[in-house]
Structures are given as C-alpha cells and as structure tokens.
Scaffold this active site. Structure first.
Site, PDB file in Angstrom:
ATOM      1  N   GLY A 164       0.802  -1.212   0.000  1.00 53.86           N
ATOM      2  CA  GLY A 164       0.000   0.000   0.000  1.00 53.86           C
ATOM      3  C   GLY A 164       0.836   1.264   0.000  1.00 53.86           C
ATOM      4  N   GLY A 165       2.122   1.124  -0.339  1.00 57.77           N
ATOM      5  CA  GLY A 165       2.960   2.300  -0.540  1.00 57.77           C
ATOM      6  C   GLY A 165       3.622   2.864   0.698  1.00 57.77           C
ATOM      7  N   PHE A 202      13.583   1.098  -9.676  1.00 55.91           N
ATOM      8  CA  PHE A 202      12.370   1.920  -9.735  1.00 55.91           C
ATOM      9  C   PHE A 202      11.852   1.979 -11.162  1.00 55.91           C
ATOM     10  CE2 PHE A 202      10.362   6.142 -10.357  1.00 55.91           C
ATOM     11  CZ  PHE A 202       9.280   5.973  -9.501  1.00 55.91           C
ATOM     12  N   HIS A 235      -2.467   5.413  -3.580  1.00 53.28           N
ATOM     13  CA  HIS A 235      -2.454   3.969  -3.382  1.00 53.28           C
ATOM     14  C   HIS A 235      -3.829   3.379  -3.121  1.00 53.28           C
ATOM     15  CE1 HIS A 235       1.851   4.134  -3.698  1.00 53.28           C
ATOM     16  NE2 HIS A 235       1.919   4.993  -2.692  1.00 53.28           N
ATOM     17  N   LYS A 237      -7.174   2.195  -5.080  1.00 54.34           N
ATOM     18  CA  LYS A 237      -7.708   1.966  -6.421  1.00 54.34           C
ATOM     19  C   LYS A 237      -9.013   2.729  -6.603  1.00 54.34           C
ATOM     20  CE  LYS A 237      -5.381  -2.433  -6.562  1.00 54.34           C
ATOM     21  NZ  LYS A 237      -5.460  -3.835  -6.120  1.00 54.34           N
ATOM     22  N   GLU A 287       3.876  -8.089  -5.401  1.00 55.81           N
ATOM     23  CA  GLU A 287       3.280  -8.615  -4.172  1.00 55.81           C
ATOM     24  C   GLU A 287       2.237  -9.661  -4.514  1.00 55.81           C
ATOM     25  OE1 GLU A 287       1.502  -5.358  -1.933  1.00 55.81           O
ATOM     26  OE2 GLU A 287       3.319  -4.167  -2.154  1.00 55.81           O
ATOM     27  N   ARG A 291      -6.193 -12.872  -0.293  1.00 55.46           N
ATOM     28  CA  ARG A 291      -7.581 -12.653   0.111  1.00 55.46           C
ATOM     29  C   ARG A 291      -8.457 -12.438  -1.133  1.00 55.46           C
ATOM     30  NH1 ARG A 291      -4.899  -7.619   0.401  1.00 55.46           N
ATOM     31  NH2 ARG A 291      -5.812  -6.185  -1.124  1.00 55.46           N
ATOM     32  N   VAL A 294     -11.402  -6.291  -3.368  1.00 46.95           N
ATOM     33  CA  VAL A 294     -12.539  -5.407  -3.633  1.00 46.95           C
ATOM     34  C   VAL A 294     -12.996  -5.552  -5.095  1.00 46.95           C
ATOM     35  CG1 VAL A 294     -13.310  -3.001  -3.706  1.00 46.95           C
ATOM     36  CG2 VAL A 294     -11.746  -3.746  -1.898  1.00 46.95           C
TER      37      VAL A 294
HETATM   38  C1  MV4 Z   1       6.971   0.131  -7.399  1.00 45.13           C
HETATM   39  C2  MV4 Z   1       6.883   1.247  -8.253  1.00 45.13           C
HETATM   40  C3  MV4 Z   1       7.916   1.460  -9.141  1.00 45.13           C
HETATM   41  N1  MV4 Z   1       8.966   0.622  -9.159  1.00 45.13           N
HETATM   42  N2  MV4 Z   1       8.038  -0.682  -7.465  1.00 45.13           N
HETATM   43  C4  MV4 Z   1       3.212   1.216  -4.686  1.00 45.13           C
HETATM   44  C5  MV4 Z   1       2.514   0.376  -3.674  1.00 45.13           C
HETATM   45  C6  MV4 Z   1       3.121  -0.979  -3.717  1.00 45.13           C
HETATM   46  N3  MV4 Z   1       2.086  -1.964  -3.770  1.00 45.13           N
HETATM   47  C7  MV4 Z   1       3.972  -0.998  -4.923  1.00 45.13           C
HETATM   48  N4  MV4 Z   1       4.052   0.330  -5.419  1.00 45.13           N
HETATM   49  C8  MV4 Z   1       4.932   0.676  -6.394  1.00 45.13           C
HETATM   50  N5  MV4 Z   1       6.026  -0.136  -6.514  1.00 45.13           N
HETATM   51  C9  MV4 Z   1       9.007  -0.436  -8.330  1.00 45.13           C
HETATM   52  N6  MV4 Z   1      10.067  -1.241  -8.347  1.00 45.13           N
HETATM   53  C10 MV4 Z   1       5.763   2.080  -8.187  1.00 45.13           C
HETATM   54  C11 MV4 Z   1       4.782   1.801  -7.232  1.00 45.13           C
HETATM   55  C12 MV4 Z   1       3.637   2.678  -7.249  1.00 45.13           C
HETATM   56  C13 MV4 Z   1       2.369   2.214  -7.616  1.00 45.13           C
HETATM   57  C14 MV4 Z   1       2.138   0.887  -7.927  1.00 45.13           C
HETATM   58  C15 MV4 Z   1       0.897   0.444  -8.291  1.00 45.13           C
HETATM   59  C16 MV4 Z   1      -0.149   1.348  -8.379  1.00 45.13           C
HETATM   60  C17 MV4 Z   1       0.029   2.658  -8.080  1.00 45.13           C
HETATM   61  C18 MV4 Z   1       1.291   3.117  -7.689  1.00 45.13           C
HETATM   62  C19 MV4 Z   1       1.480   4.477  -7.395  1.00 45.13           C
HETATM   63  C20 MV4 Z   1       2.728   4.906  -7.025  1.00 45.13           C
HETATM   64  C21 MV4 Z   1       3.797   4.007  -6.948  1.00 45.13           C
END
Ligand code: MV4
Length: 453
Positions: A164-165, A202, A235, A237, A287, A291, A294
C-alpha cells in the site's frame, strides 16, 4: 460443506459473502460493532452478534469476541472478507486450533506473502518474473550501494512489512541512497514495528496489472485473467477493468500460465491475486494478496464464476470443479469504486443517505450494502458501493458505464460519482492510455475543477 458461516466483516463485502453462503444453502452469522447494528448484512443474516464498540480494534479485529460469537452460534467457518483479519496468519492459525475453518489460504501462505521479502523470494523460486533488486533484505549502506549500482538508479527502498505504498522511498541517485534507507527504515519501524527493507529497480511509468488465481491446495490451480488497476489515487484503487487495454492475448496467457503453474507448485489453497508492474511488455512481480479483493466482481463478470462460492467450496475441502481449459474469458468489465468523499478534494463525507437510486439494466451490477435512510458511520472506509458494468467489447462496457453513472443518484452525502462521470468522458480513459501516475496527474491538472468548491 459448512453448516454455518460467520462473516467477520461489514459493508458490501459482508453482504457479498452472505449472498454466496445463502446460494450454497449455508446459514449465516453477521457480527457487527455497535454503530453497525442497522447494517444491511445484519438485517439479512440468519443470526447476528454485536462484538464490540465502533473502533475496529475492539470489534472487527477482536479475535476473542469472534471466537465467542462462533461458540454461541455454532458457526463452523469464518469468512474474513478483505481488510480487517483477512491476511492475519495468526488469526487463521487460531481458528484451526479451535476447529473453525478459515475461508482462505493456509496460515503459512498468508505469512509468506505478508513479508514482501519472503514473498519475492518465493515468487522467484516459483519462476515468477520479479523486479530486479536485492536477493533478500538489505542490512547496510554498502550492500545497498552494491545492489543499486548493479541494477542502476533510480532505485526504490521498500519495507518488508509494507504494501500500500507505506515505507517506500525513491533514491534517484547514489547521493540519495543512504537517506532513503534511513527514512524507509524509520517509517517501516513506526508503521509496522519491523524495519526490514529491500531494494528494487524503480520503474518509471508502469501499469498495475494483477492476475486472479484459484487453487484448491490439492495441486490444482487456474488463472482467471488479469485486472488493470492502474487508476489509483494515493495507493487507493479508483477504477479497475478487465481485460487490460495494454495486453495482447499472448501476454495474457503467458503470465497467467506462469501464475497458475506457480500456485500448483505451491499447493496454494483459495483465491489469490498476484500483483505485477507492467512496463515495455514485461511483467515484474511486486506482491501477492492472499484474500478476496474489492475488485473481484470484474473477474466474475468476464468468467461467469462466483469467486466467493469458489472460496467457500475450496475451504470445505472440495477440489476445483473445472480446469483451465474449461474457463472462457469473454467480454469486458469495468468497476468504479463509489466512495463517500468529495469528488475533487476526497474529503470523507459520512452521513445519512437521504435518497438512493442505483442504476440497472443490461450489463449493470451494483455491489453495495447501503440503502435510502442508511447512515454511513465515520469509523470505517468510505466505500459506498461498487458500480460494475459488463459489455461484449470495451466500448460497449464504457457506453453502459456512462449511462449507469448518469442514472445513479446518492443524495445527502458527497460521493465520487462526479469523478467517474468525468473519467468516462476523457479521451485517455476511452483509449485505455493510462499508467499508475495518470489519475494523480489528471487531478493535479484540473481534471475535477468543474466540481471543486
Ligand atoms: C513500485 C513502483 C515502481 N517501481 N516498485 C506502490 C505500492 C506498492 N504496492 C507498490 N508500489 C509501487 N512499486 C518499483 N520497483 C511504483 C509503485 C507505485 C504504484 C504501484 C501500483 C499502483 C500505483 C502506484 C502508485 C505509485 C507508486
């Protein structure tokens, strides 16, 4: 099969669980906090038990109260829904010790996926493609620098206990790395009581694409396509669709088959979602959620399955009643999460619903537990309900969505309905041309200025 299921949740998912149980001829027990006594799932359940005051930690997270409610009512299974205790391995274990079935995967699988480092290690070992990064946790700055130089900057420091960030820090260059590590650790320790972190490349402009799977813990597992959940704000949806406008059939079946094979190998039991970032034609595992989610209804719309019914059957020991070849994914589905929030500022807007008129007609589904005269309490999440539309094509789904959004009336509180009325008329949305940053940019650039006040 179970005789009586206790629903350890509230809101629309409690009602969704109740509906599945009822269709299977299983009796239901609703539990509720004091402020939820008038909830729809309480009215519709065969029995109900008040398990505590409004704060979730005293009610929906109160394990002794839930056990007592099972004891009083004779419930032989608990469905945890999403949130609350749904991914609490200890809770699943305690239920097993009390001879109450947990409708979900094994405590061990919940535990593994709850630790993002362990989850990634497991995913990699199962042949699931992962974001390049550290093999495990990062213990010191020198190790971090070695890994970061290996994969190249920018890198992301993530908390093992995160999701969830939270506890996530970007290091754009080598000069940022030490501070990113320290602040990610500090944030993780404060939020989760665990300062373990790991490192990933990233990804700049990925999409969030997740694969729905079902396993029976007996060596059978299937994938049920993907959901594109890239449209998020902070974060959370906002709108989800399936199939993803970004994937072709080849990519879809390739990643789906990888996930299903991995779940067979793991002997995973129940519903699960494997989350990926998707960029430049490549999938990168981030990840796994153990579960029901939603956004599960869009998968139900294109598959014809009832995922809650499948969860219950699997937990009762039944093998999957179908194979991958039996599954046919057909058409297009879109879900809008209607929240009790101001559509431009997102300020929560709990309160009494004075008038309620949900849309209907062909290809329209509303999963909600509210009703006219119901008061949304301020103590929980702000989900009023989910508007789900189905069409044979994406365009047909969008046409129905525009029409359904115009029919939907919720008076007395602010809702995010106006946001969706804007989104469905936006050309990027119509073209499917969006990534995980699109919605935040839309909002920052005045996308909702017509309703802000
Ligand atoms: C990332 C990413 C960019 N690069 N991992 C945000 C929450 C977590 N579940 C994973 N997230 C991210 N991981 C890498 N290696 C960017 C995000 C991310 C994001 C991911 C899915 C949906 C929305 C997002 C918004 C900001 C950052």
């Amino acid at each position: 099969m179970f005789e009586k299921i206790l629903i350890a949740n509230r809101g629309e998912i409690a009602l969704r669980i109740l509906r599945a149980a009822k269709e299977l001829g299983i009796a239901t027990v609703a539990v509720h906090s004091t402020v939820d006594a008038d909830a729809m799932h309480v009215k519709l359940a065969d029995e109900s038990v008040c398990i505590g005051p409004a704060p979730a930690k005293d009610s929906y997270l109160n394990i002794p109260a839930l056990l007592a409610a099972c004891e009083i009512t004779g419930a032989d299974a608990i469905h945890p829904g999403y949130g609350f205790l749904s991914e609490n391995a200890k809770f699943a274990e305690i239920l097993h010790d009390h001879d109450i079935a947990f409708i979900g995967p094994s405590p061990e699988h919940i535990r593994i996926m709850g630790d993002k480092i362990e989850a990634k290690r497991t995913a990699r070992a199962l042949g699931i493609p992962c974001v390049p990064g550290s093999e495990g946790g990062i213990t010191d700055d020198e190790e971090a620098m070695r890994v970061a130089n290996g994969i190249g900057f920018p890198v992301l420091v993530k908390a093992a206990a995160g999701g969830g960030g939270r506890g996530m820090k970007v290091a754009r260059t080598a000069a940022d790395l030490s501070d990113a590590l320290t602040s990610a650790r500090t944030e993780a320790k404060a939020a989760f009581g665990d300062d373990a972190v790991y490192l990933e490349k990233f990804l700049d402009t990925p999409r969030h694409i997740e694969i729905q799977i079902l396993g029976d813990g007996q060596g059978n597992a299937v994938h049920i396509g993907e959901r594109d959940c890239s449209l998020q704000r902070r974060h959370q949806k906002v709108l989800e669709e399936t199939p993803s406008p970004a994937l072709n059939q080849d990519e879809r079946s390739r990643i789906g088959e990888i996930c299903a094979a991995a779940m067979r190998k793991l002997r995973y039991s129940g519903a699960g979602t494997i989350e990926f970032l998707y960029e430049d034609g490549e999938f990168y595992f981030i990840e796994m959620n153990t579960r029901i989610q939603v956004e599960h209804p869009i998968t139900e719309m294109i598959s014809g399955l009832d995922l809650l019914v499948e969860q219950i059957k699997i937990a009762s020991g039944a093998p999957l009643g179908f194979t991958q070849a039996d599954l046919e994914l057909r058409g297009h589905a879109i879900e809008c999460r209607i929240n009790a929030e101001h559509p431009a500022t997102f300020r929560p807007s709990p309160g009494k619903i004075l008038y309620y008129h949900p849309p209907g007609g062909v290809g329209v589904r509303v999963d909600s537990a509210v009703y006219q005269g119901y008061t949304i309490p301020p103590n929980y999440d702000s989900l009023v309900g989910k508007l789900i539309v189905y069409g044979r094509t994406r365009n047909e789904a969008l046409m129905r969505l525009r029409r359904a959004l115009d029919e939907f009336i919720v008076d007395g509180i602010d809702t995010t309905l106006p946001l969706f009325r804007n989104l469905v008329r936006n050309s990027d949305i119509q073209d499917g041309a969006y990534d995980i940053h699109w919605l935040e940019a839309f909002l920052a650039n005045g996308g909702m200025d017509d309703v802000s006040s």
